[in-house]
Design an enzyme around this catalytic site. Sequence first.
Site, PDB file in Angstrom:
ATOM      1  N   ASP A 369      39.891  43.025  43.558  1.00 23.43           N
ATOM      2  CA  ASP A 369      39.260  42.578  42.310  1.00 23.43           C
ATOM      3  C   ASP A 369      37.773  42.455  42.553  1.00 23.43           C
ATOM      4  OD1 ASP A 369      41.529  41.932  40.340  1.00 23.43           O
ATOM      5  OD2 ASP A 369      42.201  41.025  42.200  1.00 23.43           O
ATOM      6  N   THR A 370      36.996  43.232  41.800  1.00 27.36           N
ATOM      7  CA  THR A 370      35.595  43.445  42.124  1.00 27.36           C
ATOM      8  C   THR A 370      34.789  43.633  40.848  1.00 27.36           C
ATOM      9  OG1 THR A 370      36.236  44.567  44.185  1.00 27.36           O
ATOM     10  CG2 THR A 370      34.023  44.996  43.381  1.00 27.36           C
TER      11      THR A 370
END
Length: 531
Positions: A369-370
């Site tokens: 998750d970025t």
Amino acid sequence: MTISPGDRPGENPRATRSVVMAKNGMVVTSQPLASTAGLQVLIEGGNAVDASVTAAATLSVVEPTMTGLGGDLFALLCNGRTDSVYALNASGRAPFGASLEALEDRFPKQRSMPHTGILSISVPGAIDGWEQLLKHHGTISLSRALAPAIEYARNGFVVTEVVANQWKASESLLLRDPTAASTFLPNGRAPKAGETFSNSKLATTLERLSSDGSETFYRGELAHEVSKDLSRRGSWFSETDFSSHRSDWVTPLRTMFRGREILELPPNTQGLTAIEILNILDEYDLESLGHNSPNYLHLFIEAVRIAFADRDAYVADSTAVDTEVIKYLCSKSYAASRRDEIELTRSASRVSAWRQDGPVPPPRVGSGDTVCLAAADSNGNVVSLIQSLFGAFGSGVMAGDTGIVLQNRASLFSIEPRHPNCLAPGKRSFHTLIPAVVLEKNKPLLAFGVMGGDMQAQGHAQVIANFLAFDMNIQEAGEAARARWTGEGVAVESGISSEARSGLSTRMHHLTNEIGGFGGFQGIEIDQVGG
């Protein structure tokens, strides 16, 4: 100079949205509030670095599932006046108390690093990264950059649909830490889309950073507060871990693809993976094969498998890798030797890393998750920045009463003693985050990023091939359907044709039923001759 995500007139059959164009500047992020905050800085006379830090700080508040002050940051930036390129590694390190022996004492039968919780935490580097970017290349203060983030943390923001879904999926993780749950699960649940969420504790922390700078987080009161809380809970952290932190200005990796220069970050990131994929593909006549044709996708996937084998074997803290080996893995000659291994009619049953006779335990990565963003200004300054907690809400651990959730990057260490990415005190782990820049005649042509763990390097290669080999504008290049090597098979987006799926099966690729994980995309194309 025209700054835009593309300039091709007429219909756009490979994308569903029109391109956005501007003359004087642009900020692209995954969240309109962050884009607006960065754009306002440009309007006030700030540069692309100022805008990117402002946007990144805002994202840390309004997309708390994906990023935050407790995460890491990497950036590539081009100076429009000097044509110089700078690369920043603002990732943190393992605590000095962390070791294989310490892990064995706590968990005698542990077969891998804990994915979440107190032992998955490494020192957060993002805050120092913001300050380093502004100090060396910005024009505004950290206080000005943090102002929008403070506003949204203190007075709240409306939660969007995607963020709400991610938040809901993270409830069980947040419930493991009462402190995190009390802040991020108001009324005992995740906020729903359309509800307003505020984080007063984080607002107070941001205000302290605004007045005292990063010094308070790494060597001052916040460092004391966070390390004391982590130590109380049984972590390996001490104040020394924070006071010893430093970001590093590094030399980017480079290669040529279709006559343009591709820039990626060196280890401890997986930038060499994208370079290997592109080097292998560069000698094929991709244009004749056709975009997302069975033959193209087959070659792409085989190139990814080779690059991933090398990534899993060699990417680690820069102090643990041989720079000459990395240089060779990024070379055209090495790509030619690996290209000879690819059969055009069938998938290889097994792929090994260079000089590896046996299998190498891969780092556990998954989708991740970025957030990634890009910014450009009228003076030719261009930034590609990426920041993350790794997993959704990272470790799931909130640091004291700071409102900061800490990342779980230490979960990417290997526990194999002979592996360069093996856990050790003060060491950086293998990292997935990779900003990217494409140069044409030493001028920035494209600044972009693709989100999502393992998908990032694969996404970089597909976007660049779309843009440079298949003549797509930037909107098309980022929006076109993608394929993803999962480690066990091939996942494809719904836009991949049934003919291509059948062709991959015929070539002995195992197609999975995975949905999602193909990565978001943000990017800016810079037209140096447009008016």
